[in-house]
Design a protein around this motif. Structure first.
Motif, PDB file in Angstrom:
ATOM      1  N   ALA A 144       0.834  -1.201   0.000  1.00 21.96           N
ATOM      2  CA  ALA A 144       0.000   0.000   0.000  1.00 21.96           C
ATOM      3  C   ALA A 144       0.870   1.253   0.000  1.00 21.96           C
ATOM      4  CB  ALA A 144      -0.929   0.001   1.207  1.00 21.96           C
ATOM      5  N   ARG A 145       1.938   1.215   0.787  1.00 17.54           N
ATOM      6  CA  ARG A 145       2.855   2.362   0.835  1.00 17.54           C
ATOM      7  C   ARG A 145       3.481   2.610  -0.539  1.00 17.54           C
ATOM      8  NH1 ARG A 145       5.808   1.496   5.582  1.00 17.54           N
ATOM      9  NH2 ARG A 145       4.670   3.121   6.710  1.00 17.54           N
ATOM     10  N   SER A 146       3.791   1.543  -1.263  1.00 17.74           N
ATOM     11  CA  SER A 146       4.359   1.678  -2.599  1.00 17.74           C
ATOM     12  C   SER A 146       3.397   2.416  -3.524  1.00 17.74           C
ATOM     13  CB  SER A 146       4.680   0.292  -3.177  1.00 17.74           C
ATOM     14  OG  SER A 146       5.109   0.386  -4.513  1.00 17.74           O
ATOM     15  N   MET A 147       2.119   2.065  -3.471  1.00 21.66           N
ATOM     16  CA  MET A 147       1.133   2.738  -4.309  1.00 21.66           C
ATOM     17  C   MET A 147       0.958   4.203  -3.907  1.00 21.66           C
ATOM     18  SD  MET A 147       0.409   0.460  -6.503  1.00 21.66           S
ATOM     19  CE  MET A 147      -1.027   1.089  -7.370  1.00 21.66           C
ATOM     20  N   ALA A 148       1.045   4.491  -2.623  1.00 19.07           N
ATOM     21  CA  ALA A 148       0.924   5.874  -2.161  1.00 19.07           C
ATOM     22  C   ALA A 148       2.056   6.726  -2.716  1.00 19.07           C
ATOM     23  CB  ALA A 148       0.925   5.928  -0.638  1.00 19.07           C
ATOM     24  N   ARG A 149       3.236   6.135  -2.866  1.00 16.63           N
ATOM     25  CA  ARG A 149       4.371   6.904  -3.389  1.00 16.63           C
ATOM     26  C   ARG A 149       4.276   7.074  -4.901  1.00 16.63           C
ATOM     27  NH1 ARG A 149       9.379   5.927   0.804  1.00 16.63           N
ATOM     28  NH2 ARG A 149       8.070   6.077   2.667  1.00 16.63           N
ATOM     29  N   PHE A 150       3.734   6.078  -5.590  1.00 15.76           N
ATOM     30  CA  PHE A 150       3.432   6.287  -7.001  1.00 15.76           C
ATOM     31  C   PHE A 150       2.431   7.437  -7.153  1.00 15.76           C
ATOM     32  CE2 PHE A 150       4.637   1.687  -7.976  1.00 15.76           C
ATOM     33  CZ  PHE A 150       5.763   2.044  -8.722  1.00 15.76           C
ATOM     34  N   SER A 151       1.428   7.472  -6.284  1.00 22.16           N
ATOM     35  CA  SER A 151       0.429   8.529  -6.347  1.00 22.16           C
ATOM     36  C   SER A 151       1.043   9.889  -6.039  1.00 22.16           C
ATOM     37  CB  SER A 151      -0.724   8.242  -5.380  1.00 22.16           C
ATOM     38  OG  SER A 151      -1.573   7.243  -5.884  1.00 22.16           O
ATOM     39  N   LEU A 152       1.998   9.945  -5.122  1.00 20.09           N
ATOM     40  CA  LEU A 152       2.675  11.200  -4.826  1.00 20.09           C
ATOM     41  C   LEU A 152       3.406  11.708  -6.065  1.00 20.09           C
ATOM     42  CD1 LEU A 152       3.667  13.450  -2.980  1.00 20.09           C
ATOM     43  CD2 LEU A 152       5.457  11.896  -2.148  1.00 20.09           C
ATOM     44  N   PHE A 153       4.130  10.828  -6.730  1.00 19.89           N
ATOM     45  CA  PHE A 153       4.837  11.209  -7.953  1.00 19.89           C
ATOM     46  C   PHE A 153       3.859  11.723  -9.002  1.00 19.89           C
ATOM     47  CE2 PHE A 153       6.529   9.644 -12.145  1.00 19.89           C
ATOM     48  CZ  PHE A 153       7.498  10.624 -12.295  1.00 19.89           C
ATOM     49  N   ASP A 154       2.802  10.967  -9.235  1.00 14.79           N
ATOM     50  CA  ASP A 154       1.824  11.332 -10.259  1.00 14.79           C
ATOM     51  C   ASP A 154       1.136  12.646  -9.910  1.00 14.79           C
ATOM     52  OD1 ASP A 154       0.502  10.393 -12.745  1.00 14.79           O
ATOM     53  OD2 ASP A 154      -1.294  10.360 -11.498  1.00 14.79           O
ATOM     54  N   TRP A 155       0.818  12.842  -8.616  1.00 12.59           N
ATOM     55  CA  TRP A 155       0.165  14.079  -8.196  1.00 12.59           C
ATOM     56  C   TRP A 155       1.077  15.287  -8.419  1.00 12.59           C
ATOM     57  CZ3 TRP A 155       1.445  17.113  -3.693  1.00 12.59           C
ATOM     58  CH2 TRP A 155       0.611  18.226  -3.534  1.00 12.59           C
ATOM     59  N   LEU A 156       2.343  15.170  -8.037  1.00 11.49           N
ATOM     60  CA  LEU A 156       3.279  16.280  -8.230  1.00 11.49           C
ATOM     61  C   LEU A 156       3.420  16.632  -9.707  1.00 11.49           C
ATOM     62  CD1 LEU A 156       6.033  15.254  -5.659  1.00 11.49           C
ATOM     63  CD2 LEU A 156       4.572  17.287  -5.509  1.00 11.49           C
ATOM     64  N   VAL A 157       3.490  15.611 -10.545  1.00 11.20           N
ATOM     65  CA  VAL A 157       3.620  15.841 -11.991  1.00 11.20           C
ATOM     66  C   VAL A 157       2.372  16.523 -12.540  1.00 11.20           C
ATOM     67  CG1 VAL A 157       3.738  14.671 -14.228  1.00 11.20           C
ATOM     68  CG2 VAL A 157       5.291  13.993 -12.384  1.00 11.20           C
ATOM     69  N   CYS A 158       1.209  16.027 -12.166  1.00 14.34           N
ATOM     70  CA  CYS A 158      -0.038  16.626 -12.663  1.00 14.34           C
ATOM     71  C   CYS A 158      -0.183  18.071 -12.197  1.00 14.34           C
ATOM     72  CB  CYS A 158      -1.236  15.797 -12.202  1.00 14.34           C
ATOM     73  SG  CYS A 158      -1.395  14.194 -13.027  1.00 14.34           S
ATOM     74  N   GLY A 159       0.227  18.330 -10.956  1.00 17.56           N
ATOM     75  CA  GLY A 159       0.156  19.698 -10.458  1.00 17.56           C
ATOM     76  C   GLY A 159       1.100  20.631 -11.180  1.00 17.56           C
ATOM     77  N   ARG A 160       2.325  20.170 -11.408  1.00 17.53           N
ATOM     78  CA  ARG A 160       3.286  20.998 -12.144  1.00 17.53           C
ATOM     79  C   ARG A 160       2.795  21.263 -13.566  1.00 17.53           C
ATOM     80  NH1 ARG A 160       8.738  20.822 -10.338  1.00 17.53           N
ATOM     81  NH2 ARG A 160       9.309  21.602 -12.396  1.00 17.53           N
ATOM     82  N   ALA A 161       2.168  20.261 -14.161  1.00 19.06           N
ATOM     83  CA  ALA A 161       1.685  20.413 -15.536  1.00 19.06           C
ATOM     84  C   ALA A 161       0.489  21.346 -15.621  1.00 19.06           C
ATOM     85  CB  ALA A 161       1.320  19.046 -16.118  1.00 19.06           C
ATOM     86  N   GLY A 162      -0.225  21.548 -14.515  1.00 22.82           N
ATOM     87  CA  GLY A 162      -1.434  22.353 -14.533  1.00 22.82           C
ATOM     88  C   GLY A 162      -1.260  23.806 -14.151  1.00 22.82           C
ATOM     89  N   VAL A 163      -0.030  24.248 -13.895  1.00 27.65           N
ATOM     90  CA  VAL A 163       0.154  25.584 -13.316  1.00 27.65           C
ATOM     91  C   VAL A 163      -0.272  26.723 -14.242  1.00 27.65           C
ATOM     92  CG1 VAL A 163       1.977  24.875 -11.732  1.00 27.65           C
ATOM     93  CG2 VAL A 163       2.582  25.681 -14.020  1.00 27.65           C
ATOM     94  N   SER A 164      -0.286  26.480 -15.554  1.00 25.04           N
ATOM     95  CA  SER A 164      -0.653  27.552 -16.485  1.00 25.04           C
ATOM     96  C   SER A 164      -2.125  27.555 -16.842  1.00 25.04           C
ATOM     97  CB  SER A 164       0.185  27.442 -17.774  1.00 25.04           C
ATOM     98  OG  SER A 164       1.562  27.603 -17.495  1.00 25.04           O
ATOM     99  N   ILE A 169       5.996  17.289 -18.385  1.00 31.94           N
ATOM    100  CA  ILE A 169       6.836  18.368 -17.845  1.00 31.94           C
ATOM    101  C   ILE A 169       8.315  18.210 -18.199  1.00 31.94           C
ATOM    102  CG2 ILE A 169       5.231  18.877 -15.968  1.00 31.94           C
ATOM    103  CD1 ILE A 169       7.054  17.342 -14.073  1.00 31.94           C
ATOM    104  N   GLY A 170       8.630  17.307 -19.128  1.00 28.46           N
ATOM    105  CA  GLY A 170      10.004  17.174 -19.586  1.00 28.46           C
ATOM    106  C   GLY A 170      10.941  16.605 -18.531  1.00 28.46           C
ATOM    107  N   ALA A 171      12.174  17.108 -18.530  1.00 28.21           N
ATOM    108  CA  ALA A 171      13.210  16.579 -17.639  1.00 28.21           C
ATOM    109  C   ALA A 171      12.882  16.774 -16.167  1.00 28.21           C
ATOM    110  CB  ALA A 171      14.554  17.240 -17.963  1.00 28.21           C
ATOM    111  N   ASP A 172      12.015  17.717 -15.850  1.00 28.11           N
ATOM    112  CA  ASP A 172      11.631  17.921 -14.449  1.00 28.11           C
ATOM    113  C   ASP A 172      10.968  16.679 -13.868  1.00 28.11           C
ATOM    114  OD1 ASP A 172      12.625  20.452 -14.555  1.00 28.11           O
ATOM    115  OD2 ASP A 172      10.689  21.472 -14.555  1.00 28.11           O
ATOM    116  N   GLY A 173      10.373  15.862 -14.728  1.00 31.23           N
ATOM    117  CA  GLY A 173       9.749  14.633 -14.255  1.00 31.23           C
ATOM    118  C   GLY A 173      10.753  13.704 -13.600  1.00 31.23           C
ATOM    119  N   GLU A 174      11.937  13.597 -14.173  1.00 32.16           N
ATOM    120  CA  GLU A 174      12.967  12.728 -13.595  1.00 32.16           C
ATOM    121  C   GLU A 174      13.507  13.303 -12.294  1.00 32.16           C
ATOM    122  OE1 GLU A 174      14.139   9.477 -14.591  1.00 32.16           O
ATOM    123  OE2 GLU A 174      12.108   9.821 -15.341  1.00 32.16           O
ATOM    124  N   GLN A 175      13.545  14.616 -12.175  1.00 29.97           N
ATOM    125  CA  GLN A 175      13.976  15.225 -10.915  1.00 29.97           C
ATOM    126  C   GLN A 175      12.977  14.917  -9.801  1.00 29.97           C
ATOM    127  OE1 GLN A 175      14.674  19.404 -11.543  1.00 29.97           O
ATOM    128  NE2 GLN A 175      16.162  19.057 -13.184  1.00 29.97           N
TER     129      GLN A 175
END
Length: 431
Positions: free
Chosen positions: A22-42, A404-410
């Protein structure tokens, strides 16, 4: 045990008892959430909300996507809406909602406010998400079918539990916070296709922080805001459903979007994509398509003639044409208002019939493509199968690079190093 007691037990679960899967899935969700948020800023709604909370001022306690810092409750409002702006975030079909956009904004904002570790933020999210899933499932299909957006309603309870855990609330204080949330949680499906839909995610996160914060300050509330007389479930559900015992984490069935549209459309996109690859299928070869889908999606994803790019994301007919025409459904930039006026897609949409089938789950579709040469291509797809972690990681990282390009890997590097980071380190990824 009462349902409220079950949720309170869950909220108090020691971190050492949380299953690793379950913790593993929560961390996948954290990654996906951060990416979606960064992609939505504009997105226009993100800009409006950043300006709105910036004009209010207040204690700069928590990070804002694309901005600086704001009070925790205000940051959660902006971040929830911003991360749901592209409608590209995770979905849990058990309660028909988006867990991350309602709960991670509350968990991270409070985590930054109190100086929690990044790992504690992820665990608080997981406990809150599990609570929201269980509450959503108890509310049942009737709640959703009435017109409530469970990302905002059940999600607000999850955000309350996550915030309360990070604030260190006692069991009784969390009970109070849940009672306050029962009178605060709100959100309607009538907002779908407008800025109001992502706003629903933001108000869920904001409500969670407000309710937990007021309980922390000494507020009182109804003894059982969930199942008590005139409580949330009894006033918002047709027939409350049972909740399984705490232990198994239902959150583990969360699904991630690989197409920038409503998750209810993803099964047909995957099915038609497979037919396109296997049979070189193009719109010109198709005489008609008959699709059967879960009945609840008919009021969500069956917009026959979308007027805007946002409405395309909720249109089986338009998305089917996009797939066979080779127009990317993965890129949010494809969903333009101009595309909604495309004559070829409009003509193709008329060839598609959509039927609800109560025997299908929310993750299944079946159907048939009738070809102009008389041939028939049956199809079926089920999103339920869990992808192996390695496959899921690769697909989410590819999605992040596309958004979000290379920022995704960061950001992925931060997830890998999560146990050594603080919440305020994570907050830097938003700014």
């Amino acid at each position: 045990m009462t349902f409220l007691a079950q949720i309170l037990d869950l909220a108090a679960m020691p971190s050492g008892e949380i299953p690793a899967s379950a913790r593993s899935m929560a961390r996948f969700s954290l990654f996906d959430w951060l990416v979606c948020g960064r992609a939505g800023v504009s997105e226009p709604l993100a800009v409006i909300l950043r300006d709105y909370v910036g004009a209010e001022g207040g204690l700069p306690a928590a990070s804002v996507f694309g901005g600086t810092k704001a009070p925790a409750r205000a940051a959660a409002l902006v971040n929830g809406a911003t991360s749901h702006a592209l409608d590209y975030d995770d979905t849990h079909f058990g309660h028909v909602g988006h867990p991350s956009v309602a709960i991670y904004p509350a968990a991270l904002a409070v985590g930054e406010e109190v100086g929690a570790s990044a790992a504690d933020v992820a665990d608080a999210f997981l406990i809150g998400a599990e609570a929201s899933v269980r509450i959503g499932m108890v509310l049942g299909a009737g709640h959703y079918n009435r017109g409530f957006h469970q990302t905002a309603t059940a999600g607000a309870f999850g955000a309350t539990v996550a915030a309360g855990r990070l604030y260190g609330l006692t069991r009784d204080q969390i009970r109070v916070a849940i009672g306050l949330c029962a009178t605060r949680a709100s959100g309607l499906k009538s907002q779908f296709g407008t800025m109001g839909k992502p706003y629903n995610a933001g108000i869920a996160a904001s409500n969670g922080i407000e309710c937990a914060g007021l309980a922390r300050a000494g507020f009182t509330s109804a003894d059982d805001g969930l199942m008590g007389a005139q409580g949330f479930v009894l006033t918002h559900a047709d027939a409350p459903q049972p909740s399984p015992p705490v232990g198994t984490f239902l959150f583990e069935d969360v699904k991630y979007k690989l197409h920038a549209c409503c998750h209810g459309t993803h099964a047909i996109i995957e099915a038609l994509s497979a037919l396109k690859r296997a049979h070189n299928l193009t719109p010109g070869r198709v005489a008609s398509i008959h699709l059967r889908t879960g009945t609840r999606w008919l009021s969500v994803c069956d917009i026959k003639a979308p007027r805007t790019g946002l409405e395309i994301k909720f249109s089986y007919n338009w998305l089917a044409g996009m797939v066979l025409a080779g127009i990317s459904t993965a890129s949010d930039r494809a969903y333009t208002d101009t595309l909604a006026q495309d004559d070829l897609l409009a003509d193709f949409a008329a060839k598609i019939t959509v039927e609800g089938d109560a025997a299908l789950t929310d993750m299944q579709v079946v159907g048939e493509v009738q070809l102009k040469d008389g041939g028939k291509l049956p199809f079926a797809y089920d999103l339920a199968a869990r992808l192996p972690d390695a496959v899921l990681e690769n697909r989410l990282r590819a999605k992040a690079t596309g958004l979000i390009g290379a920022d995704g890997e960061q950001i992925w590097a931060m997830i890998v190093a999560l146990d050594s980071l603080g919440a305020r380190d994570l907050g830097k990824a938003l700014r």
